[in-house]
Design an enzyme around this catalytic site. Sequence first.
Site, short mmCIF file in Angstrom:
data_model
loop_
_atom_site.label_atom_id
_atom_site.label_comp_id
_atom_site.label_asym_id
_atom_site.label_seq_id
_atom_site.Cartn_x
_atom_site.Cartn_y
_atom_site.Cartn_z
CB CYS A 109 -0.96 -0.04 1.18
SG CYS A 109 -2.32 1.14 1.06
CG HIS A 169 -3.88 -3.72 3.21
ND1 HIS A 169 -2.73 -3.28 3.85
CD2 HIS A 169 -4.44 -2.61 2.65
CE1 HIS A 169 -2.62 -1.98 3.69
NE2 HIS A 169 -3.64 -1.55 2.96
#
Length: 476
Positions: free
Chosen positions: A329, A427
């Site tokens: 991310c 994630h």
Amino acid sequence: MIYISKIIQVLGTTSDSGKTTVAMALCRYYSDLGFRVAPFKAVNMSLNSISIRNDGEISRAQWLQALAARTEPDVHMNPYILKPEGSGKSQLIELGKSKGSMPLNEYFNYLKMHAPDVIKKSLDYLLEHYDIIIAEGAGSPAEINMFGSDFANTFVSGIYNTPAILVADIDRGGVFASIYGTVKLMERPDLLKYIIINKMRGDTSILETGINKIEELTGKKIIGIVKYTNINLPGEDSMNYNNSKLYSRNVAIIKYPHMENYSDFDPLYLFGIGYNYVDKNNVDDILDAKIIVLPGSKLVYSDLEYIKNHGIYEKIMEMSGKSIIIGICGGYQMLGNKIMDPHRIESEQTEYTGLNLLDAVTYYNEKKTARGVTYRLNSKLFGNTSFFNGYEIHFGSVYDQNDAPLNELYGGYEGSINKNVIGTNIHGIFENTEFLEYLFGLKFQNYNSILNNNIDTISRSIISGINEKYLKELIL
């Protein structure tokens, strides 16, 4: 039709008293009895969130409780999330969608105006679809400075005058004083039905005289003494991840000030791999790491400057070509060539330079991406791979120039890989056992199976310390 007796709220004498885990255990317990069960938490302050179906975002704790309840996570289970950003500001999430970053007074005022109606509508929605709602409180219900603006505690049980259970943490010491003070100071003590003493390490018989006295003083029944357990589950927020749960110098996680989504690293504990947090105080530990991870970040520009200003960048570059470097991310964005921020989402800088380890550029726009994804590792690079589930929560889109994509999604590609440098927005990548096998050369069990087994084990342990007679009376 609304069955108001089917809401059970779990309150705590303090933060980290164990109410999240007790609520999870009650979700599994009532589900085992054949009821349709949903978790609920009106307001959660946490950097550990997860994207679910319909592109919504809820706290990781309520996601775990939904897993325990064997039900599909829903934004109504956690209508508000506050994500601290530092400097007195937090990002406010309402029904799974970002309302932007607000200073303390602004988001308090926003909640006072909107939260009562939104929370009640979410609770009513769940009551229409489930038999039992296990509603977790936040912090303590006895924070007298918060009366009138505390929408997470007895405000919830007060909507339909439904019962609450108080979880008291004996491991901290002063358990009877904390019980007495909470009962005497909390709003609506009339709704508090039972008390559970949690995290007991010794002989429970030594509490007998104290229990008799506190029941006499408060008029509340103690229905259980739960033994301390050390079975790992995903933490609720960053406070649960202050230290590496299983220490290993082989994996270095760069712990910058605005790190988020700590639960990305739960598999490294459950699988027995371990990790080591690295910040400005132990920079040289990077030189021992076989794998270096740049995790998610709440403020990418600020954390990128932290890396550059405290010698972390130099150590990462020194290990480039020797260690595997992974960005997740915000960490993925940092690994690229530059980040373009024309709307000043992250900072007053409209353009800033990354670490130049991937040939990628990130463009920030004003819309936040929050979605669940089904993906597999790039079959052209990794062979015959399986599909796994993950999720994305981020501002900005990463455009890779020349590196190979890491993952295949339905209808496209995601992430980047260039030799030993890897970037992804997904994630939960460490829950992918094929990815772990690539990194460590070992075979791993299914992560969700391990997690479910742990939920079962800890739930049974908690329920075994509670008189089930009273738990069943709550739903009659």
